[in-house]
Design an enzyme around this catalytic site. Structure first.
Site: not given
Length: 193
Positions: A152, A168
């Site tokens: 992301h 992440c």
């Protein structure tokens, strides 16, 4: 030959990122800048500025994302075999995952929902952060595996090139928007040490 090309790309990116800041350990919510989770957060001054050209392009493979954790590099190998390399932030010590998975979904302007463990450590975290400059996921999210692991954007571009996330993979805004347009659901993702 593919491995040699990937290694050369990773080595080149590692050389350019040798001065990257490495964050020390801190709480799960600390990397998102939430001293006051309900306050207003401005984006960093250079958030909207174009990033320097940092994507060496070579030929190899096809239709796969390879994440080299130690090198803080994500390489997308297009179906035509072109390699696009991007600098990334990865998980802090103890928050990293390795293996093979695939893209399960994608979202433009995603909401961020702190995990149960993040909320236990900081009960002041909101249930959800709507899209906008304070959203830790940035403008695009590519969901992997069971949907909890993501590639992301970020509201903290200074973290790129470091071990800063809760697992992440963070990218610069321009980079994640470019990758988002190329990657399809089902794309194979290999996360290496």
């Amino acid at each position: 030959m593919k491995l040699l090309a990937l290694f050369a790309t990773a080595l080149l990116l590692f050389t350019f990122q040798a001065q990257a800041q490495i964050y020390g350990p801190y709480d799960d919510y600390g990397d998102y800048g939430y001293g006051d989770p309900y306050g207003s957060y401005e984006p960093p001054p250079d958030y909207g500025e174009p990033m320097p050209e940092h994507r060496p392009r070579t030929r190899s493979g096809g239709g796969t994302i390879v994440i080299a954790t130690r090198e803080h590099t994500l390489v997308f190998i297009t179906p035509r075999g072109e390699q696009l390399a991007y600098p990334i932030a990865v998980g802090r010590e103890g928050k990293q995952w390795y293996g093979t998975t695939h893209v399960v979904s994608k979202r433009k302007h995603p909401e961020w929902r702190p995990t149960a463990s993040m909320r236990r450590k900081n009960p002041r975290l909101p249930d959800v952060v709507k899209p906008g400059p304070s959203n830790p996921l940035g403008t695009r999210a590519i969901y992997l595996a069971d949907g909890l692991l993501r590639i992301h954007g970020t509201n903290d571009p200074s973290s790129i090139g470091t071990n800063a996330s809760s697992g992440c993979f963070r990218m610069y805004r321009d980079d994640v928007e470019e990758l988002y347009e190329m990657v399809r659901t089902g794309t194979r993702v290999i996360v290496q040490r």
